[in-house]
Design an enzyme around this catalytic site. Structure first.
Site, short mmCIF file in Angstrom:
data_model
loop_
_atom_site.label_atom_id
_atom_site.label_comp_id
_atom_site.label_asym_id
_atom_site.label_seq_id
_atom_site.Cartn_x
_atom_site.Cartn_y
_atom_site.Cartn_z
N ALA A 66 0.85 -1.19 0.00
CA ALA A 66 0.00 0.00 0.00
C ALA A 66 0.89 1.24 0.00
O ALA A 66 2.08 1.17 0.30
CB ALA A 66 -0.92 -0.01 1.22
N GLY A 111 -0.10 -5.24 0.58
CA GLY A 111 -1.27 -5.21 -0.29
C GLY A 111 -1.04 -5.90 -1.61
O GLY A 111 -1.98 -6.40 -2.23
N GLU A 114 -1.57 -9.54 -0.93
CA GLU A 114 -3.00 -9.73 -0.75
C GLU A 114 -3.73 -9.72 -2.09
O GLU A 114 -4.64 -10.51 -2.33
CB GLU A 114 -3.54 -8.64 0.18
N GLU A 134 3.53 -5.85 7.39
CA GLU A 134 2.82 -4.78 8.10
C GLU A 134 3.25 -4.65 9.56
O GLU A 134 3.19 -3.56 10.13
CB GLU A 134 1.31 -5.02 8.03
#
Length: 260
Positions: A66, A111, A114, A134
């Site tokens: 992200a 992300g 993911e 994270e």
């Protein structure tokens, strides 16, 4: 429509959606998430599209995570909304009803991992790297990482990668079932194209039935999942594609599926 963060290209029935932020290692900001969600919904509604390839621009990253610079100013309420938007994107990919292949040439972190896990097939270069880092930011995965990773590779692997935040190489990702296939870097495009081409000429309704049976039936108890499979198997017998496929087999010719 024109996209600011994506490029789209069609090759026959295969649509390639490329995240085009190589200077940011294709990091997912809010605009990119919104555009990806729209692009996948459009692909789902376009009958001419039978397969989607999801890629990241440049040589270094599929998606490196992200956009941290955007996240630092979020309030808890904004973070909750961003997490839901990210999860909505992952569901749009996973539930497209058409096969989605992730082309992973480099980093698939946070992300990006993911997003890759929401795809149905993940073809990676031997140079690819995977991880859920994270924890190093004082955060937890927010786009489905704790859930899809546990389903793909098991609870132990999900805990290891999320708790430690360490990257793993493509070879280990393949052993764990995170990467579907790992190939030499110079073979990545040819491998993705070959898989996409094979899927593009397969029976679209049967492909959707398989995706539904695995994704939905796989979340049920075994007897319920088997009942779901039986229902999908029976429905396939109502399609022209089933007639074409069985007739072509008996006539020893290649089937021409029309998605009907």
């Amino acid at each position: 429509m024109a996209y600011r963060t994506l490029t789209l290209a069609n090759r026959g029935a295969v649509r390639t959606i490329t995240i085009n932020r190589p200077d940011k290692l294709n990091a997912l900001n809010r605009e990119t998430i919104s555009e990806l969600t729209l692009a996948f919904r459009q692909a789902g509604q376009d009958d001419a599209v039978r397969v989607v390839v999801l890629a990241g621009a440049g040589e270094k990253a599929f998606v490196a995570g992200a956009d941290i610079s955007e996240m630092t100013a979020w309030s808890p309420v904004q973070a909750q909304a961003a997490s839901r938007a990210g999860q909505d994107l992952m569901l749009a990919v996973e539930r497209l009803g058409k096969p989605v292949i992730a082309r992973i040439q480099g980093y698939a972190l946070g992300g990006g991992m993911e997003l890759a896990m929401a795809c149905h097939l993940r073809v990676a270069s031997e140079k690819a790297r995977f991880g859920q880092p994270e924890i190093g930011l004082g955060l937890i995965p927010g786009f489905g990482g704790t859930q899809r990773l546990a389903r793909l590779a098991g609870r132990g692997v999900a805990l290891e990668l999320c708790l430690l935040g360490q990257q793993i190489d493509a070879a280990r990702a393949e052993r764990l079932g995170i990467a579907t296939r790992v190939v030499a870097a110079d073979e990545l495009d040819a491998t993705v194209d070959a898989l996409a081409d094979q899927l593009a000429v397969s029976a679209p309704l049967a492909l959707k039935g398989i995706l539904d049976a695995v994704l939905d039936g796989g979340e049920c108890a075994l007897d319920q999942g088997l009942a779901y499979e039986t229902q999908g198997f029976a429905i396939a017998f109502s399609t022209q594609d089933m007639r074409e496929g069985t007739t072509a087999f008996l006539e020893r010719r290649k089937a021409a599926f029309k998605g009907q």
